[in-house]
Design a protein around this motif. Sequence first.
Motif, PDB file in Angstrom:
ATOM      1  N   ILE A  54       7.633  12.535  -1.092  1.00 34.13           N
ATOM      2  CA  ILE A  54       6.983  11.460  -1.860  1.00 34.13           C
ATOM      3  C   ILE A  54       6.836  10.265  -0.918  1.00 34.13           C
ATOM      4  O   ILE A  54       7.823   9.813  -0.317  1.00 34.13           O
ATOM      5  CB  ILE A  54       7.830  11.078  -3.098  1.00 34.13           C
ATOM      6  N   PRO A  55       5.599   9.750  -0.748  1.00 36.70           N
ATOM      7  CA  PRO A  55       5.414   8.664   0.221  1.00 36.70           C
ATOM      8  C   PRO A  55       6.077   7.363  -0.219  1.00 36.70           C
ATOM      9  O   PRO A  55       6.129   7.050  -1.403  1.00 36.70           O
ATOM     10  CB  PRO A  55       3.892   8.505   0.281  1.00 36.70           C
ATOM     11  N   GLU A  56       6.599   6.645   0.771  1.00 37.23           N
ATOM     12  CA  GLU A  56       7.216   5.340   0.502  1.00 37.23           C
ATOM     13  C   GLU A  56       6.132   4.263   0.564  1.00 37.23           C
ATOM     14  O   GLU A  56       5.293   4.284   1.459  1.00 37.23           O
ATOM     15  CB  GLU A  56       8.257   5.035   1.592  1.00 37.23           C
ATOM     16  N   PRO A  57       6.153   3.305  -0.361  1.00 42.19           N
ATOM     17  CA  PRO A  57       5.203   2.198  -0.227  1.00 42.19           C
ATOM     18  C   PRO A  57       5.601   1.313   0.958  1.00 42.19           C
ATOM     19  O   PRO A  57       6.766   1.261   1.340  1.00 42.19           O
ATOM     20  CB  PRO A  57       5.352   1.436  -1.552  1.00 42.19           C
ATOM     21  N   PHE A  58       4.620   0.624   1.535  1.00 40.27           N
ATOM     22  CA  PHE A  58       4.923  -0.292   2.638  1.00 40.27           C
ATOM     23  C   PHE A  58       4.201  -1.614   2.392  1.00 40.27           C
ATOM     24  O   PHE A  58       3.163  -1.650   1.727  1.00 40.27           O
ATOM     25  CB  PHE A  58       4.515   0.319   3.986  1.00 40.27           C
ATOM     26  N   ALA A  59       4.770  -2.695   2.907  1.00 44.13           N
ATOM     27  CA  ALA A  59       4.195  -4.030   2.683  1.00 44.13           C
ATOM     28  C   ALA A  59       3.442  -4.497   3.918  1.00 44.13           C
ATOM     29  O   ALA A  59       3.806  -4.168   5.045  1.00 44.13           O
ATOM     30  CB  ALA A  59       5.303  -5.022   2.339  1.00 44.13           C
ATOM     31  N   ARG A  60       2.381  -5.288   3.647  1.00 46.83           N
ATOM     32  CA  ARG A  60       1.602  -5.885   4.743  1.00 46.83           C
ATOM     33  C   ARG A  60       1.634  -7.396   4.598  1.00 46.83           C
ATOM     34  O   ARG A  60       1.504  -7.919   3.489  1.00 46.83           O
ATOM     35  CB  ARG A  60       0.138  -5.449   4.603  1.00 46.83           C
ATOM     36  N   ILE A  61       1.774  -8.088   5.731  1.00 46.57           N
ATOM     37  CA  ILE A  61       1.692  -9.552   5.723  1.00 46.57           C
ATOM     38  C   ILE A  61       0.585  -9.920   6.706  1.00 46.57           C
ATOM     39  O   ILE A  61       0.812 -10.031   7.919  1.00 46.57           O
ATOM     40  CB  ILE A  61       3.038 -10.196   6.107  1.00 46.57           C
ATOM     41  N   ARG A 118       0.842  -1.193   0.000  1.00 43.95           N
ATOM     42  CA  ARG A 118       0.000   0.000   0.000  1.00 43.95           C
ATOM     43  C   ARG A 118       0.881   1.248   0.000  1.00 43.95           C
ATOM     44  O   ARG A 118       2.036   1.205   0.430  1.00 43.95           O
ATOM     45  CB  ARG A 118      -0.902   0.030   1.259  1.00 43.95           C
ATOM     46  N   VAL A 119       0.299   2.366  -0.445  1.00 46.91           N
ATOM     47  CA  VAL A 119       1.008   3.649  -0.416  1.00 46.91           C
ATOM     48  C   VAL A 119       0.177   4.604   0.428  1.00 46.91           C
ATOM     49  O   VAL A 119      -1.009   4.804   0.158  1.00 46.91           O
ATOM     50  CB  VAL A 119       1.185   4.227  -1.843  1.00 46.91           C
ATOM     51  N   LYS A 120       0.786   5.168   1.465  1.00 47.35           N
ATOM     52  CA  LYS A 120       0.072   6.134   2.322  1.00 47.35           C
ATOM     53  C   LYS A 120       0.154   7.508   1.681  1.00 47.35           C
ATOM     54  O   LYS A 120       1.246   7.981   1.383  1.00 47.35           O
ATOM     55  CB  LYS A 120       0.739   6.203   3.696  1.00 47.35           C
ATOM     56  N   LEU A 121      -0.992   8.129   1.498  1.00 48.04           N
ATOM     57  CA  LEU A 121      -0.986   9.484   0.936  1.00 48.04           C
ATOM     58  C   LEU A 121      -1.155  10.484   2.072  1.00 48.04           C
ATOM     59  O   LEU A 121      -2.219  10.547   2.695  1.00 48.04           O
ATOM     60  CB  LEU A 121      -2.130   9.640  -0.074  1.00 48.04           C
TER      61      LEU A 121
END
Length: 477
Positions: A106-113, A96-99
């Motif tokens: 520029i927002p960094e994407p982050f991963a979810r498990i 996901r990318v947090k806006l």
Amino acid sequence: MTSYNNALVQEVFGNLSIDKTRLPSSGLTAIGVPSFVAEWLLDKIVPGFGALTSLELEKVSAFVKKAFPRKDDRNEIIFDLTQGEVRKLIALVQVRVKLEQGTGEIPEPFARIPVLNLSDCTIPLSLIERNKMLLRQGVWGKISLAMQPDGKVEVMDLDPFQCSTVDLESYAERRAKFTTEQWRDLLFCSIGFNPDHPSYTTEAKTWVLARLLPLVESNFHIMELAPKGTGKSFVFENISSKVALISGGKVTPAQLFINGKTKEVGLLGRHDVVVLDEVQSLSFDNPDEVIGPLKNYLASGRYNRAGFQDIASDCSLVMLANIDLDEYLRPRNEEHLVADLPKFLAETAFLDRFAGIIPGWKIPKFQREMMASQVGLKMDFFGEALLTLRQDNRFFSYVQRHIKFDKSATVRDQNAILKAAAGFLKILYPHLELTLMDFQRDCLDPARKLRQAIRGSLYYLDDEFSQFGREIYAEVK
């Protein structure tokens, strides 16, 4: 009745096929691994035929213990990571990318498990570039986790499972090697049902395969009404990660459309098919916030929530509900099929936007011996083949050329029947080699019956529809 030809399936599809007795005996689905992942794994770890031997089972168990985390393994895995270990696991990963406005960054994407309840992991952009599905419904795969000096968990590597692309030309050529009956049985077996079971008539098989229509047709919205135990949700849970299933209970606008707080696009914007199961017990905190946008979406393929841009999607919506039958095993309210479902479903403007109702009461209740025991297509390949067929317009052109309506059919009736007939055509005749008689029997007739179930309720509910008559007429030309 011809008996199932395992040798032909193996010869034509080779390593894209699998003996369907492997999976039930593996115990993988019991621990929540969907079929499209489990079959891929079995073929990698213990390729072969027949139920798993005790030695093969041991091998699978050892692998599962090591590679499949459970929720309560979270602390142990985090501890290993703090000790500098790299942990390799099999799980679903989403990105996901947090806006965040006004930060100037520029927002960094982050991963979810999800299985480990990890929601803020770092992930290299190169992995996202290679696997764009991470940004939508997520990807099942073998992941390598490590811990960075700042204490953040990082997804270092990802080896995805899903079959990425399907060559439709090759798929069509392979279809040509089967008769229609053989092909229907192969598809039936591929989704986990036993085509040789005497209770599964050709009609029952047609209605089970109708569950695949939302996969091959975009923005194809359908209901299935049936007594408990016909296996309504089974195929949707197991065919692809691009299909999302929500079971009963409450549904929120944030879940379906867009989350006002996080700006995250909801299920309808990220998946190819969204399935609402147990619709008879469905409730909404604020019905207007869901029904309004949903009605709009069903009609136009777009939705919005206050303050957000319109979101366009080609996601199909499926509603599954249990209904009561009478002593003749017919629906108690055959004139008005949605009578016992939540009130919003009986609103004609809502109901009219559905392409049809699958008559689940014509599908026998599922018993253990109805499970597939033949060689079928691997679920990940089959699911991807169906979804790839969405992009092919030749089927809709064929259907438009060969169906004639009279004034009994409204514009919505016509669109619904055209789409459903094109869907049956993709499922049963992907090579487009058929006679007009085949087309009428296997595509047009079932497509008309699906829509007729909607017309019956509309006719019952609203005098406006009586001008068109109770029956919809459509014929081959």
